[in-house]
Design a protein around this motif. Structure first.
Motif, PDB file in Angstrom:
ATOM      1  N   ARG A 135       0.842  -1.169  -0.080  1.00  0.00           N
ATOM      2  CA  ARG A 135       0.136   0.007  -0.030  1.00  0.00           C
ATOM      3  C   ARG A 135       1.001   1.236   0.053  1.00  0.00           C
ATOM      4  NH1 ARG A 135      -2.503   3.787   3.272  1.00  0.00           N
ATOM      5  NH2 ARG A 135      -4.670   4.083   2.651  1.00  0.00           N
ATOM      6  N   THR A 136       1.873   1.402   0.844  1.00  0.00           N
ATOM      7  CA  THR A 136       2.708   2.514   1.103  1.00  0.00           C
ATOM      8  C   THR A 136       3.938   2.486   0.147  1.00  0.00           C
ATOM      9  OG1 THR A 136       3.601   1.636   2.865  1.00  0.00           O
ATOM     10  CG2 THR A 136       1.654   2.943   3.534  1.00  0.00           C
ATOM     11  N   SER A 137       4.364   3.902   0.092  1.00  0.00           N
ATOM     12  CA  SER A 137       5.543   4.064  -0.922  1.00  0.00           C
ATOM     13  C   SER A 137       6.891   4.227   0.288  1.00  0.00           C
ATOM     14  CB  SER A 137       5.481   5.208  -1.881  1.00  0.00           C
ATOM     15  OG  SER A 137       4.734   5.027  -2.600  1.00  0.00           O
ATOM     16  N   LEU A 138       7.932   4.038  -0.217  1.00  0.00           N
ATOM     17  CA  LEU A 138       9.237   4.103   0.762  1.00  0.00           C
ATOM     18  C   LEU A 138      10.269   4.474  -0.088  1.00  0.00           C
ATOM     19  CD1 LEU A 138      10.013   3.496   3.731  1.00  0.00           C
ATOM     20  CD2 LEU A 138      10.532   1.203   2.890  1.00  0.00           C
ATOM     21  N   VAL A 139      11.278   5.400   0.586  1.00  0.00           N
ATOM     22  CA  VAL A 139      12.684   5.380  -0.125  1.00  0.00           C
ATOM     23  C   VAL A 139      13.576   5.060   1.052  1.00  0.00           C
ATOM     24  CG1 VAL A 139      14.086   7.368  -0.774  1.00  0.00           C
ATOM     25  CG2 VAL A 139      11.626   7.699  -1.250  1.00  0.00           C
ATOM     26  N   ARG A 140      14.444   4.151   0.398  1.00  0.00           N
ATOM     27  CA  ARG A 140      15.266   3.508   1.406  1.00  0.00           C
ATOM     28  C   ARG A 140      16.824   4.053   0.992  1.00  0.00           C
ATOM     29  NH1 ARG A 140      12.469  -1.609   1.223  1.00  0.00           N
ATOM     30  NH2 ARG A 140      13.507  -2.270  -0.740  1.00  0.00           N
ATOM     31  N   GLY A 186       6.847  13.678  -0.925  1.00  0.00           N
ATOM     32  CA  GLY A 186       6.832  13.499   0.544  1.00  0.00           C
ATOM     33  C   GLY A 186       6.564  12.080   1.050  1.00  0.00           C
ATOM     34  N   LEU A 187       7.508  11.063   0.453  1.00  0.00           N
ATOM     35  CA  LEU A 187       7.369   9.749   0.841  1.00  0.00           C
ATOM     36  C   LEU A 187       8.090   9.454   2.168  1.00  0.00           C
ATOM     37  CD1 LEU A 187       8.053   7.971  -2.642  1.00  0.00           C
ATOM     38  CD2 LEU A 187       5.867   9.090  -1.476  1.00  0.00           C
ATOM     39  N   SER A 188       7.746   8.254   2.832  1.00  0.00           N
ATOM     40  CA  SER A 188       8.252   7.856   3.976  1.00  0.00           C
ATOM     41  C   SER A 188       9.928   7.553   3.528  1.00  0.00           C
ATOM     42  CB  SER A 188       7.800   6.609   4.623  1.00  0.00           C
ATOM     43  OG  SER A 188       6.448   6.999   4.853  1.00  0.00           O
ATOM     44  N   ILE A 207      19.872   4.695  -4.103  1.00  0.00           N
ATOM     45  CA  ILE A 207      18.906   5.013  -3.251  1.00  0.00           C
ATOM     46  C   ILE A 207      17.709   4.096  -3.933  1.00  0.00           C
ATOM     47  CG2 ILE A 207      16.916   6.725  -2.888  1.00  0.00           C
ATOM     48  CD1 ILE A 207      19.252   8.655  -3.006  1.00  0.00           C
ATOM     49  N   GLU A 208      17.167   3.480  -3.183  1.00  0.00           N
ATOM     50  CA  GLU A 208      15.837   2.623  -3.579  1.00  0.00           C
ATOM     51  C   GLU A 208      14.584   3.131  -3.430  1.00  0.00           C
ATOM     52  OE1 GLU A 208      16.522  -1.070  -1.687  1.00  0.00           O
ATOM     53  OE2 GLU A 208      18.140  -1.798  -3.102  1.00  0.00           O
ATOM     54  N   VAL A 209      13.655   3.137  -4.375  1.00  0.00           N
ATOM     55  CA  VAL A 209      12.331   3.679  -4.246  1.00  0.00           C
ATOM     56  C   VAL A 209      11.125   2.565  -4.565  1.00  0.00           C
ATOM     57  CG1 VAL A 209      10.726   5.231  -5.207  1.00  0.00           C
ATOM     58  CG2 VAL A 209      12.884   6.190  -5.024  1.00  0.00           C
TER      59      VAL A 209
END
Length: 466
Positions: free
Chosen positions: A393-398, A416-418, A430-432
């Motif tokens: 469901r949610t998006s993430l930037v690692r 404005g992603l987590s 960077i991983e999205v």
């Protein structure tokens, strides 16, 4: 409320003024346009190159059944426009035109009317800023003993316009230099004065609330038909966001038509256009039109590109006590970054070594990873691996610890992603991960690249929309 779309008509003021640069001798007739003290001391002076790198114009379409003197529209006009007798003080179209210093590459971006923002009186939808400020000033005037209704109305309208300008500035970080406002009647009159606007629909559509009844394919619309085109939201994929694209494509066509020889070299059309503007457009009182059109002589019919601010969640349930009430959630930091990048501002930091961004699509939106990767590539990041993953469901930037600043920048650019620091991310990468609720750049209405099948909207040609 069915009269919500109000129109990309706010751009009328801009296109009219650009167009009359070619009919320069007729421009003095626009001296009679209605003015208001919207900007204050911060307005850009004639010929000035604004310090932020761009001349910024706020174009506003008001949800109002009155003329610019606040006289009610006649009942027969309301019937023709399917407007109904009751309106309120909403600004259902908000578009910012950015004209960068030293170039005529004009960028325009829409702010969804339901964007949930901070403003005086508490958080709310940005289209309510006008009504809030107007009501507060009217009360202040009456409490101070003012009994002249005309004076109260004038002061309240000025406050409403200033409140809208301030809400836009606070959200976008853009200092507004000039203000142009139109309402329902002005849109109707100006679209007729220029002989209509060319648009194109992917499919036939019919909607009783807006009055829309259009075949598929290219067509020319004006007056009540044009209003129905930009008002319709029921039955459209994406509802309000589809309507934003309708507004943008109509405004692009309006610019193209106004700047065409068929309008500018036709004395009758040009006279009708100027008369319609004088009757219906409101401008800030600091705007020197002669100097402005001289600056804008180089703008061509294809010189305007339309986008939309990034959003976090289109279906934001902002009130626990009203679970069915929805708004558009936005991240002010991401919106500010988006607006700044429209005029070529460099990324906040540029490391010596390139940073590669890998993008994974965990949503059902086809081609989303590639579009987002392309968007980030336009903002200084190297394109990495793209692919699909199991739905989430949610998006993430690692990112690794050494790329925390750049990771935060990616998160802001994408709405404005987590974020998450992770030692598992390869060095220099960077991983999205894009979740099912992602609605930032790369999706319709999210800024940046258009969604699959959606062409970029410019004033260079007719783009078919839903």
């Amino acid at each position: 409320m069915q009269l919500l779309g109000k129109i990309a008509v706010a751009g009328l003021a801009f296109t009219v003024l650009c167009g009359t640069a070619y009919g320069y001798a007729n421009l003095h007739a626009l001296d009679e346009v209605t003015r208001d003290s919207v900007i204050g001391d911060g307005a850009a002076a004639a010929g000035e190159r604004p310090a932020d790198g761009s001349l910024d114009i706020l174009l506003v379409g008001r949800d109002s059944r009155t003329d610019q003197q606040e006289h009610p529209l006649p009942a027969d006009v309301l019937r023709e426009l399917r407007a109904g007798a009751n309106g309120d003080d909403l600004t259902d179209t908000l578009i910012v035109l950015r004209i960068p210093n030293g170039t005529h590459d004009v960028k325009a971006f829409s702010i969804p009317r339901d964007s949930y923002v901070s403003m005086p009186g508490g958080k709310g939808k940005i289209n309510a800023a006008f009504g809030r400020a107007k009501a507060a000033e009217a009360k202040r005037q009456r409490d101070a003993g003012e009994t002249d209704k005309a004076k109260v109305t004038k002061a309240a309208l000025t406050a409403g316009r200033r409140g809208t300008r301030q809400a836009v500035e606070d959200l976008t970080g853009v200092e507004i230099d000039h203000y142009a406002e139109v309402n329902l009647l002005s849109f109707y009159e100006i679209s007729k004065a220029i002989g209509g606007v060319d648009v194109c629909l992917k499919e036939a559509t019919k909607d009783k609330n807006s009055g829309a009844d259009f075949p598929a394919g290219p067509q020319r619309i004006q007056g009540a038909e044009a209003l129905a085109f930009v008002r319709q939201r029921d039955g459209l994929p994406g509802t309000d966001f589809a309507r934003v694209r309708r507004q943008q494509v109509f405004l692009a066509g309006l610019a193209r038509q106004v700047l065409s020889a068929g309008t500018l070299t036709n004395p009758g059309k040009l006279s009708d256009l100027i008369d319609a503007v004088k009757r219906s457009v409101v401008l800030d009182d600091s705007w020197q039109l002669l100097d402005f059109v001289a600056q804008m002589r180089g703008v061509s019919g294809g010189g305007i590109r339309f986008e939309t601010i990034p959003v976090v969640n289109r279906d934001y349930r902002y009130d626990p006590d009203k679970p069915t009430a929805t708004a558009v959630q936005v991240d002010p930091a991401a919106v500010k970054s988006f607006a700044a990048n429209l005029i070529g501002s460099p990324p906040p930091s540029t490391p010596a070594a390139p940073v590669t961004v890998d993008v994974t699509n965990a949503s059902p939106k086809g081609g989303l990873a590639a579009r987002v990767s392309g968007f980030l590539g336009e903002h200084g990041f190297a394109k990495g691996v793209t692919g699909n993953a199991d739905a989430r469901r949610t998006s993430l930037v690692r990112f690794g610890a050494d790329l925390a600043q750049r990771g935060a920048e990616v998160a802001k650019l994408l709405g404005g992603l987590s974020t998450q620091e992770s030692a598992a991310v390869p060095p220099g990468h960077i991983e999205v991960v894009l979740g099912t609720v992602y609605s930032g750049p790369g999706t319709t209405g999210g800024g940046g690249a258009p969604a699959a099948g959606d062409e970029p909207i410019t004033s260079d040609g007719v783009v078919c929309v839903n």
